[in-house]
Design an enzyme around this catalytic site. Structure first.
Site, PDB file in Angstrom:
ATOM      1  N   ASN A 207      31.795 -78.052  83.550  1.00  0.00           N
ATOM      2  CA  ASN A 207      31.439 -77.516  84.899  1.00  0.00           C
ATOM      3  C   ASN A 207      29.874 -77.421  84.880  1.00  0.00           C
ATOM      4  O   ASN A 207      29.444 -76.615  84.160  1.00  0.00           O
ATOM      5  CB  ASN A 207      32.081 -76.205  85.274  1.00  0.00           C
ATOM      6  CG  ASN A 207      31.645 -75.553  86.388  1.00  0.00           C
ATOM      7  OD1 ASN A 207      30.777 -75.778  87.135  1.00  0.00           O
ATOM      8  ND2 ASN A 207      31.965 -74.118  86.309  1.00  0.00           N
ATOM      9  N   TRP A 208      29.160 -78.115  85.608  1.00  0.00           N
ATOM     10  CA  TRP A 208      27.813 -78.207  85.583  1.00  0.00           C
ATOM     11  C   TRP A 208      27.022 -76.746  86.197  1.00  0.00           C
ATOM     12  O   TRP A 208      25.939 -76.922  86.023  1.00  0.00           O
ATOM     13  CB  TRP A 208      26.875 -79.464  86.155  1.00  0.00           C
ATOM     14  CG  TRP A 208      27.201 -80.672  85.250  1.00  0.00           C
ATOM     15  CD1 TRP A 208      28.102 -80.562  83.916  1.00  0.00           C
ATOM     16  CD2 TRP A 208      26.790 -82.035  85.270  1.00  0.00           C
ATOM     17  NE1 TRP A 208      28.182 -81.920  83.697  1.00  0.00           N
ATOM     18  CE2 TRP A 208      27.227 -82.885  84.435  1.00  0.00           C
ATOM     19  CE3 TRP A 208      26.135 -82.481  86.404  1.00  0.00           C
ATOM     20  CZ2 TRP A 208      27.088 -84.262  84.211  1.00  0.00           C
ATOM     21  CZ3 TRP A 208      25.832 -83.808  86.380  1.00  0.00           C
ATOM     22  CH2 TRP A 208      26.407 -84.690  85.358  1.00  0.00           C
ATOM     23  N   LYS A 209      27.732 -76.299  86.990  1.00  0.00           N
ATOM     24  CA  LYS A 209      27.364 -75.159  87.931  1.00  0.00           C
ATOM     25  C   LYS A 209      26.037 -75.766  88.698  1.00  0.00           C
ATOM     26  O   LYS A 209      26.076 -76.758  88.979  1.00  0.00           O
ATOM     27  CB  LYS A 209      27.036 -74.053  86.828  1.00  0.00           C
ATOM     28  CG  LYS A 209      28.164 -73.696  85.956  1.00  0.00           C
ATOM     29  CD  LYS A 209      28.174 -72.497  85.477  1.00  0.00           C
ATOM     30  CE  LYS A 209      29.393 -72.055  84.637  1.00  0.00           C
ATOM     31  NZ  LYS A 209      29.509 -70.655  83.827  1.00  0.00           N
TER      32      LYS A 209
ATOM     33  N   HIS B 226      36.573 -70.017  90.856  1.00  0.00           N
ATOM     34  CA  HIS B 226      35.560 -69.846  89.662  1.00  0.00           C
ATOM     35  C   HIS B 226      35.291 -68.334  89.583  1.00  0.00           C
ATOM     36  O   HIS B 226      34.790 -67.940  90.953  1.00  0.00           O
ATOM     37  CB  HIS B 226      34.320 -70.920  89.416  1.00  0.00           C
ATOM     38  CG  HIS B 226      33.926 -70.677  87.976  1.00  0.00           C
ATOM     39  ND1 HIS B 226      32.893 -69.525  87.916  1.00  0.00           N
ATOM     40  CD2 HIS B 226      33.947 -71.237  87.053  1.00  0.00           C
ATOM     41  CE1 HIS B 226      32.641 -69.566  86.612  1.00  0.00           C
ATOM     42  NE2 HIS B 226      33.297 -70.870  86.142  1.00  0.00           N
TER      43      HIS B 226
ATOM     44  N   GLU C 274      32.572 -66.818  89.007  1.00  0.00           N
ATOM     45  CA  GLU C 274      31.153 -66.926  89.957  1.00  0.00           C
ATOM     46  C   GLU C 274      31.440 -66.830  91.424  1.00  0.00           C
ATOM     47  O   GLU C 274      30.620 -66.157  91.988  1.00  0.00           O
ATOM     48  CB  GLU C 274      30.243 -67.876  89.310  1.00  0.00           C
ATOM     49  CG  GLU C 274      29.676 -67.612  87.842  1.00  0.00           C
ATOM     50  CD  GLU C 274      29.588 -68.878  86.810  1.00  0.00           C
ATOM     51  OE1 GLU C 274      29.221 -69.799  87.487  1.00  0.00           O
ATOM     52  OE2 GLU C 274      29.505 -68.596  85.647  1.00  0.00           O
TER      53      GLU C 274
ATOM     54  N   GLU D  51      39.698 -68.112  82.428  1.00  0.00           N
ATOM     55  CA  GLU D  51      38.373 -68.030  81.920  1.00  0.00           C
ATOM     56  C   GLU D  51      37.969 -66.454  81.885  1.00  0.00           C
ATOM     57  O   GLU D  51      37.790 -66.099  82.964  1.00  0.00           O
ATOM     58  CB  GLU D  51      37.282 -68.945  82.745  1.00  0.00           C
ATOM     59  CG  GLU D  51      37.292 -70.332  82.638  1.00  0.00           C
ATOM     60  CD  GLU D  51      36.129 -70.831  83.234  1.00  0.00           C
ATOM     61  OE1 GLU D  51      35.666 -71.721  82.783  1.00  0.00           O
ATOM     62  OE2 GLU D  51      35.422 -70.537  84.178  1.00  0.00           O
TER      63      GLU D  51
ATOM     64  N   GLY E 259      29.201 -67.775  79.337  1.00  0.00           N
ATOM     65  CA  GLY E 259      27.844 -67.899  78.922  1.00  0.00           C
ATOM     66  C   GLY E 259      27.307 -66.897  78.275  1.00  0.00           C
ATOM     67  O   GLY E 259      26.244 -66.588  78.053  1.00  0.00           O
TER      68      GLY E 259
ATOM     69  N   SER F 298      32.575 -70.022  76.906  1.00  0.00           N
ATOM     70  CA  SER F 298      31.711 -70.368  75.655  1.00  0.00           C
ATOM     71  C   SER F 298      32.781 -71.105  74.859  1.00  0.00           C
ATOM     72  O   SER F 298      32.669 -71.024  73.451  1.00  0.00           O
ATOM     73  CB  SER F 298      31.288 -69.030  74.734  1.00  0.00           C
ATOM     74  OG  SER F 298      30.522 -68.170  75.552  1.00  0.00           O
TER      75      SER F 298
ATOM     76  N   GLY G 238      30.977 -74.994  80.442  1.00  0.00           N
ATOM     77  CA  GLY G 238      29.780 -74.867  81.315  1.00  0.00           C
ATOM     78  C   GLY G 238      28.696 -75.140  80.354  1.00  0.00           C
ATOM     79  O   GLY G 238      28.471 -76.638  80.253  1.00  0.00           O
ATOM     80  N   GLY G 239      27.898 -74.477  79.678  1.00  0.00           N
ATOM     81  CA  GLY G 239      26.694 -74.750  79.005  1.00  0.00           C
ATOM     82  C   GLY G 239      26.934 -75.698  78.177  1.00  0.00           C
ATOM     83  O   GLY G 239      25.979 -76.852  78.030  1.00  0.00           O
TER      84      GLY G 239
HETATM   85  P1  13P Z   1      30.306 -71.385  79.508  1.00  0.00           P
HETATM   86  O1  13P Z   1      30.989 -72.551  78.974  1.00  0.00           O
HETATM   87  O2  13P Z   1      28.707 -71.648  79.412  1.00  0.00           O
HETATM   88  O3  13P Z   1      30.377 -70.185  78.807  1.00  0.00           O
HETATM   89  O4  13P Z   1      30.701 -71.395  81.010  1.00  0.00           O
HETATM   90  C1  13P Z   1      32.301 -71.414  81.302  1.00  0.00           C
HETATM   91  C2  13P Z   1      32.798 -71.607  82.407  1.00  0.00           C
HETATM   92  O5  13P Z   1      32.228 -70.806  83.399  1.00  0.00           O
HETATM   93  C3  13P Z   1      33.116 -72.874  82.899  1.00  0.00           C
HETATM   94  O6  13P Z   1      33.601 -73.144  84.028  1.00  0.00           O
END
Ligand code: 13P
Length: 250
Positions: A9-11, A95, A97, A167, A173, A212, A233-234
Site C-alpha cells: 500500500n503506497w498510500k 483502511h 487512515e 492492521e 508506521g 510495520s 506500507g513503508g
Molecule cells: P506500515 O507498513 O508503514 O506500518 O503501514 C502499514 C499499513 O498501513 C499498510 O496498509
C-alpha cells in the site's frame, strides 16, 4: 491451501515516473515468483501507467479506495468501474487512515465492499484497533464489530473471495509490530467470527497482517497458521525491500 498474498500500500506516495521506475525494478526482482500473489496499490494517478508495465505478468494492481456509485455527480470520487477499467483487480477498503481522517464507517465499508464486487474487483477490507482500544482490552470486540458490519450480506462466492487485513492502528508506521503471537490471536479470532457469518468460507479467505511489516519480521509472522500475507506500507516503497517481503520464504 491459501495462497499467500503480499500487498504493497503506497498510500499518498510516488509520482507517475517514480511509480514506473519502481515497477520496472520490481518486475525483474520478482520475475521468478509464482508461489506468492504479488499486489501493488499505487495512488489513482499512477494506476494506468503501472498497469502498462505489469500487464500479463505476475504482479497485480490494486487501488486504495473507491466510491460505491458507478458514475454521477460525486466530485472528486473514483468509481469501481473506473478502477476496474484502469487495470486493477483489487481495492483496499476501510483502511484505518480512511476511517480516521475521512470519516469511513463500517456502514460505508460495507457499501464499498459490495460495490467492489459488483465491478469485478476483490476488496481487501481493513480492520484493526487503536492503542486506546487495545489498552482497554477491547481489541476483539472492535474486530468483531468491524467484521460483522463491514462484511455483512455477501453472497457465497463473494464470501470465499474477500480478503481481510488486520492492521492494529498502533503498529502502523510506528516501527512497533504486533508480535506474531498477538497477530495470530486476532487473526484466529477474526476467522472464527467470519465462520459464524459464512461457515464454509472462513478457511478459504486470506487474512493479511499489516503494521510495520519489514523484511526482518515477515517470516516469523508468516509462520503463524492464520496469517496469510502482508499489507505493507513503508517497506513496500522500495523495490528491494518489497521484493524481499515477497520472497520471505526463500
Ligand atoms: P506500515 O507498513 O508503514 O506500518 O503501514 C502499514 C499499513 O498501513 C499498510 O496498509
Amino acid at each position: 491451501m491459501r495462497k499467500p498474498l503480499m500487498a504493497g500500500n503506497w498510500k499518498m506516495n510516488k509520482t507517475i515516473s517514480e511509480a514506473i521506475d519502481f515497477t520496472k525494478a520490481l518486475k525483474s526482482l520478482v520475475a521468478d515468483v509464482s508461489d506468492v500473489e504479488i499486489l501493488i496499490c499505487p495512488a489513482f494517478t499512477s494506476l494506468s501507467a503501472v498497469y502498462n508495465e505489469i500487464k500479463g505478468g505476475n504482479i497485480k494492481l490494486g487501488a486504495q479506495n473507491l466510491f460505491w456509485e458507478n458514475k454521477g455527480a460525486f466530485t472528486g470520487e473514483v468509481s469501481p468501474v473506473m478502477i476496474k477499467d484502469s487495470g486493477c483487480s483489487y481495492v483496499l477498503i476501510g483502511h484505518s487512515e480512511r476511517r480516521q481522517y475521512f470519516g469511513e464507517t463500517d456502514e460505508k465499508v460495507n457499501k464499498k465492499t459490495k460495490a467492489a464486487f459488483s465491478a469485478g474487483l476483490i476488496p481487501i477490507v481493513c480492520v484493526g484497533e487503536t492503542l486506546d482500544e487495545r489498552e482497554k482490552n477491547e481489541t476483539l470486540k472492535v474486530i468483531e464489530t468491524q467484521i460483522k458490519n463491514g462484511l455483512a450480506g455477501l453472497d457465497a462466492e463473494q464470501s470465499r473471495t474477500v480478503v481481510i487485513a488486520y492492521e492494529p492502528v498502533w503498529a502502523i508506521g510506528t516501527g512497533k509490530t504486533a508480535t506474531p503471537e498477538q497477530a495470530q490471536e486476532v487473526h484466529n479470532f477474526a476467522r472464527k467470527i467470519y465462520s459464524q457469518m459464512y461457515k464454509d468460507s472462513a478457511e478459504k479467505i486470506r487474512i493479511l497482517y499489516g503494521g510495520s511489516v519489514k523484511p526482518d519480521n515477515i517470516s516469523t509472522l508468516m509462520q503463524k497458521p492464520d496469517i496469510d500475507g502482508g499489507l505493507v506500507g513503508g517497506a513496500s516503497l522500495e523495490s528491494d525491500s518489497f521484493a524481499k517481503l515477497v520472497k520471505y520464504s526463500k
